[in-house]
Motif scaffolding. Structure first.
Motif, PDB file in Angstrom:
ATOM      1  N   SER A  76       0.828  -1.204   0.000  1.00 17.27           N
ATOM      2  CA  SER A  76       0.000   0.000   0.000  1.00 17.27           C
ATOM      3  C   SER A  76       0.866   1.259   0.000  1.00 17.27           C
ATOM      4  CB  SER A  76      -0.921  -0.015   1.222  1.00 17.27           C
ATOM      5  OG  SER A  76      -1.672   1.161   1.295  1.00 17.27           O
ATOM      6  N   ALA A  77       1.921   1.238   0.802  1.00 17.12           N
ATOM      7  CA  ALA A  77       2.840   2.389   0.834  1.00 17.12           C
ATOM      8  C   ALA A  77       3.524   2.575  -0.519  1.00 17.12           C
ATOM      9  CB  ALA A  77       3.874   2.202   1.949  1.00 17.12           C
ATOM     10  N   ARG A  80       1.109   4.174  -2.833  1.00 18.10           N
ATOM     11  CA  ARG A  80       1.004   5.607  -2.524  1.00 18.10           C
ATOM     12  C   ARG A  80       2.179   6.361  -3.140  1.00 18.10           C
ATOM     13  NH1 ARG A  80       1.797   8.381   3.411  1.00 18.10           N
ATOM     14  NH2 ARG A  80       1.807  10.519   2.652  1.00 18.10           N
ATOM     15  N   ARG A  83       1.579   6.739  -6.873  1.00 23.45           N
ATOM     16  CA  ARG A  83       0.598   7.810  -7.140  1.00 23.45           C
ATOM     17  C   ARG A  83       1.222   9.190  -6.950  1.00 23.45           C
ATOM     18  NH1 ARG A  83      -2.542   4.300  -4.233  1.00 23.45           N
ATOM     19  NH2 ARG A  83      -2.434   5.582  -2.361  1.00 23.45           N
ATOM     20  N   ALA A  84       1.993   9.354  -5.887  1.00 18.84           N
ATOM     21  CA  ALA A  84       2.627  10.655  -5.633  1.00 18.84           C
ATOM     22  C   ALA A  84       3.598  11.011  -6.743  1.00 18.84           C
ATOM     23  CB  ALA A  84       3.338  10.625  -4.280  1.00 18.84           C
ATOM     24  N   GLU A  94       4.708  15.406  -1.464  1.00 25.49           N
ATOM     25  CA  GLU A  94       3.917  14.166  -1.448  1.00 25.49           C
ATOM     26  C   GLU A  94       4.812  12.953  -1.696  1.00 25.49           C
ATOM     27  OE1 GLU A  94       0.731  13.771  -0.519  1.00 25.49           O
ATOM     28  OE2 GLU A  94       0.818  15.910  -0.054  1.00 25.49           O
ATOM     29  N   ALA A  98       5.479   9.997   0.948  1.00 23.93           N
ATOM     30  CA  ALA A  98       5.238   8.614   0.542  1.00 23.93           C
ATOM     31  C   ALA A  98       6.478   7.757   0.779  1.00 23.93           C
ATOM     32  CB  ALA A  98       4.808   8.566  -0.920  1.00 23.93           C
ATOM     33  N   ALA A 101       6.596   6.863   4.305  1.00 19.63           N
ATOM     34  CA  ALA A 101       5.632   5.802   4.600  1.00 19.63           C
ATOM     35  C   ALA A 101       6.179   4.435   4.180  1.00 19.63           C
ATOM     36  CB  ALA A 101       4.301   6.079   3.901  1.00 19.63           C
TER      37      ALA A 101
END
Length: 146
Positions: A76-77, A80, A83-84, A94, A98, A101
């Motif tokens: 999931s990280a 992310r 996407r960033a 962002e 990310a 994360a």
């Protein structure tokens, strides 16, 4: 908003790069030689009693469930991060968040793995612990290129 061909190709390349990075990190942590080698060592090199085998199975089952949850958080990280990178198309706030994360997810998995190693150690006799400790130390200090 209409995307140009260049923007689409750039987004795909960035997503692929993020996916590759995530796969490399996940592969490194999920197939760490010290753990799989350690499990093999415990099962094959230490003469475990039936009680130790039963305790070890319970420890491994608990860790397996936790590991699956942490791997999901890691994926999931990484998503992310992808996407960033697609959205910012530069190293912006962002992307930086990310990345943090991703590192946190990797750290959580490493901490869980170390707790698992100590849980395995706790069921061993003092003589077995000496051999186990030597194996762990060797695995952690071995040159990864070997």
């Amino acid at each position: 908003m209409k995307l140009t061909r260049f923007q689409i190709v750039l987004a795909l390349l960035l997503a692929a790069l993020a996916g590759c990075l995530g796969a490399l990190v996940a592969d490194h942590w999920n197939t760490a030689p010290q753990e799989s080698g350690l499990h093999s060592f415990v099962h094959n090199e230490l003469t475990l009693t039936a009680d130790q085998e039963a305790q070890l199975e319970a420890i491994e089952n608990r860790f397996s469930a936790e590991q699956q949850q942490l791997e999901l958080a890691s994926r999931s990280a990484n998503a992310r991060l992808a996407r960033a990178m697609e959205q910012e198309q530069q190293y912006g706030p962002e992307v930086a968040a990310a990345i943090d994360a991703v590192h946190a997810a990797m750290g959580d998995l490493q901490k869980a793995t170390i707790r698992h190693v100590f849980a395995m150690r706790s069921i061993l006799s003092p003589a077995q612990q000496v051999k186990f400790d030597q194996q762990v130390s060797g695995a952690l200090t071995r040159d990864p290129r070997e």
